[in-house]
Write an enzyme that holds these catalytic residues in place. Structure first.
Site, short mmCIF file in Angstrom:
data_model
loop_
_atom_site.label_atom_id
_atom_site.label_comp_id
_atom_site.label_asym_id
_atom_site.label_seq_id
_atom_site.Cartn_x
_atom_site.Cartn_y
_atom_site.Cartn_z
N TRP A 103 34.12 36.31 46.20
CA TRP A 103 33.76 36.69 44.77
C TRP A 103 32.15 36.77 44.53
O TRP A 103 31.73 37.47 44.02
CB TRP A 103 34.53 35.81 43.56
CG TRP A 103 35.92 36.11 43.78
CD1 TRP A 103 36.72 35.11 43.95
CD2 TRP A 103 36.56 37.27 43.64
NE1 TRP A 103 38.04 35.88 43.90
CE2 TRP A 103 37.86 36.90 43.70
CE3 TRP A 103 36.18 38.48 43.09
CZ2 TRP A 103 38.91 37.98 43.36
CZ3 TRP A 103 37.29 39.52 42.77
CH2 TRP A 103 38.50 39.25 43.04
N ASP A 172 30.02 32.41 37.50
CA ASP A 172 31.43 32.98 37.18
C ASP A 172 32.60 32.02 37.23
O ASP A 172 32.64 31.02 38.32
CB ASP A 172 31.70 33.98 38.47
CG ASP A 172 33.08 34.57 38.69
OD1 ASP A 172 34.13 34.19 37.84
OD2 ASP A 172 33.32 35.22 39.67
N LYS A 196 43.39 33.71 34.84
CA LYS A 196 43.57 32.47 35.68
C LYS A 196 43.96 31.18 34.94
O LYS A 196 44.83 30.55 35.00
CB LYS A 196 42.56 32.19 36.71
CG LYS A 196 42.57 32.88 37.90
CD LYS A 196 41.38 33.82 38.34
CE LYS A 196 41.69 35.00 39.42
NZ LYS A 196 40.63 35.55 39.99
C1 LIG Z 1 39.98 36.69 40.01
C2 LIG Z 1 38.34 36.34 40.20
C3 LIG Z 1 37.67 37.38 40.04
C4 LIG Z 1 37.95 38.75 39.67
O1 LIG Z 1 38.42 38.92 38.43
P1 LIG Z 1 39.00 40.07 37.66
O2 LIG Z 1 39.20 40.04 36.20
O3 LIG Z 1 40.02 40.66 38.40
O4 LIG Z 1 37.78 41.30 37.90
C5 LIG Z 1 36.11 37.13 39.91
N1 LIG Z 1 35.61 35.81 40.22
C6 LIG Z 1 36.42 35.02 40.50
C7 LIG Z 1 35.98 33.56 40.88
C8 LIG Z 1 37.95 34.91 40.62
O5 LIG Z 1 38.57 33.86 40.87
#
Ligand SMILES: *Cc1c(COP(=O)(O)O)cnc(C)c1O
Length: 361
Positions: A103, A172, A196
Site C-alpha cells: 500500500w 493511511d 476494514k
Molecule cells: C485496503 C487498503 C487500502 C485500499 O483501500 P481502498 O479503499 O480499497 O482503496 C489502502 N491502504 C491500506 C493500508 C489498506 O489496507
C-alpha cells in the site's frame, strides 16, 4: 439462518452484529419515514442527523481537536493516494514517504505524478517484515507519508516517527483506524477506507487539519479538492449515505463498548492469543512480522509447506473460520482480527490451530 461465520477476511471485513441488526430492523422504515435510509434524500433532515452523528462519533472516539475537519469521501483509500500529493504539494519541496509494503508503494507511485518523491526509509530488504526505526524526514518536505498498518504483511507502527514542526504527517490508517488510542494532533491528515475497521466499503474517512486546505492549486478539478468537500460538510454532491449510516451504527456500537480505550484492551488480548499460539508452536507456525512490529489487526503466519497451509485454510473453513488465506505476496495465512472480531472468535481460531498442529506434526 446459517450460523454466523467467524470472518477473518482482510476487507471488506466483519461488522458488529448489533449494528447489522439495527440496519436490518430499520431497512424498510428508517425512523418512521416509511422509507429505507437508502431512499432518503441526502438533503433531508433524517439523513442530516445520521451524517452529523457519524462525524461527531469519529471526533469523539478519536479525540479529534476542533481545528481538524472530518470528510466522508468516495473512491477508497486508493483515491487519497493521489489526493494527498495533489492537495499538499508545495513547489520545489520533496514529498517524503516510508515504504512499508504494497500500500505504501501504491501511495508512492501516485506521489510521483506531482513532483519530487523521496523514500526516506523502507523495509523492503526483509520482505516488509518490520517497521523501520530510523525514520528521518527533512525540514523542507512538503509532507511526510506513512502507512499506519500494513494489512498484507501484518506490521504496524507502535510509535509514530518524529516529523519536523512544519511538515504535516499523512497516515493511511485503513486497517488500523481506531484500533488503539492515538494522539491525533501528531498528524496533518489521517485517512482510512471504512471497510476494514469502521464500516462497509464505499466510503473513505479523511481527517484533515484546517490549515492544509489552502495549499491546493486553484486549477484543480472541483471534486479533487478536499476544500470543496470541507466547505459543504461532505455534502457537495450525493455522498455514500448508506455506507456512512453503517459507519455511524458501527461507531455507536464501539462507543457503547467504552470507545477506543476499551477496544484497545480487547484488541491486545486478541492479538496476544494468536501470537502466543504461534510462538508456542515450536516452529509449526512461523509469524511473518518481527516481534516489535507485529500488527494488532492482521496476524500473518506461514506453515512448513504451501500444501499444509492450504489444508489448514480448508479445515478451518469447515469449522466456520473464514477468510484465512494469506495475501499472494506473502503467502501463508492471515487472520484479520479487526475491532468487530470477538475474543471468542479468536479463541476458536487458536484452539483450532493447536488441534491442527497436533494432527499434522
Ligand atoms: C485496503 C487498503 C487500502 C485500499 O483501500 P481502498 O479503499 O480499497 O482503496 C489502502 N491502504 C491500506 C493500508 C489498506 O489496507
Amino acid at each position: 439462518m446459517k450460523k454466523r461465520a467467524y470472518n477473518f477476511y482482510a476487507g471488506p471485513a466483519t461488522l458488529p452484529l448489533p449494528a447489522l441488526k439495527i440496519a436490518q430492523k430499520e431497512l424498510l422504515d428508517f425512523n418512521g419515514t416509511g422509507m429505507s435510509l437508502m431512499e432518503l434524500s441526502h438533503r433531508s433532515k433524517g439523513y442530516a442527523e445520521v451524517h452529523t452523528q457519524a462525524s461527531n462519533l469519529v471526533r469523539e472516539l478519536m479525540r479529534i481537536p476542533d481545528d481538524f475537519k472530518i470528510l466522508w469521501l468516495q473512491g477508497g483509500a486508493s483515491t487519497q493516494f493521489y489526493m494527498i500529493p495533489l492537495n499538499l504539494q508545495k513547489q520545489g519541496k520533496p514529498m517524503e514517504y516510508v515504504n512499508t509494503g504494497a500500500w505504501s508503494k501504491k501511495a508512492i507511485k501516485e506521489g510521483k505524478f506531482y513532483g519530487d518523491v523521496k523514500v526516506v526509509a523502507s523495509s523492503e530488504d526483509e520482505n516488509f517484515s518490520y517497521i523501520p526505526s530510523d525514520i528521518k524526514f527533512s525540514d523542507n518536505a512538503a509532507f511526510a507519508h506513512i502507512t499506519g498498518n500494513n494489512t498484507i504483511y501484518g506490521t504496524e507502527y507502535h510509535e509514530w516517527p518524529k516529523v519536523p514542526d512544519d511538515v504535516p504527517l499523512a497516515c493511511d490508517m485503513s486497517s488500523n483506524i481506531m484500533d488503539k488510542v492515538i494522539d491525533s494532533k501528531k498528524f496533518g491528515v489521517i485517512y482510512a477506507g471504512a471497510q476494514k475497521n469502521i464500516g462497509p466499503s464505499g466510503v473513505t474517512l479523511v481527517i484533515v487539519r484546517e490549515d492544509l486546505f489552502d495549499r491546493v492549486p486553484e486549477n484543480t478539478p472541483t471534486m479533487q479538492k478536499w476544500k470543496t468537500h470541507m466547505e459543504k460538510d461532505s455534502l457537495f454532491n450525493t455522498g455514500p449515505c448508506w455506507a456512512i449510516y453503517m459507519c455511524k451504527l458501527s461507531l455507536d456500537h464501539l462507543k457503547g463498548l467504552g470507545g477506543v480505550t476499551a477496544i484497545e484492551k480487547i484488541n491486545r488480548k486478541k492479538a496476544k492469543i494468536l501470537y502466543d499460539t504461534i510462538d508456542k508452536s515450536n516452529g509449526f507456525y512461523k509469524g511473518h512480522a518481527k516481534f516489535g512490529s507485529r500488527s494488532l489487526m492482521n496476524v500473518t503466519f506461514n506453515l512448513k509447506t504451501p500444501e499444509l497451509e492450504e489444508k489448514c485454510v480448508k479445515e478451518a473453513l469447515g469449522r466456520g473460520l473464514v477468510g484465512l488465506k494469506g495475501h499472494r505476496s506473502v503467502g501463508g495465512m492471515r487472520a484479520s482480527i479487526y475491532n468487530a472480531m470477538s475474543i471468542e472468535g479468536v479463541q476458536t481460531l487458536a484452539d483450532f490451530m493447536k488441534e491442527f498442529q497436533e494432527n499434522n506434526q
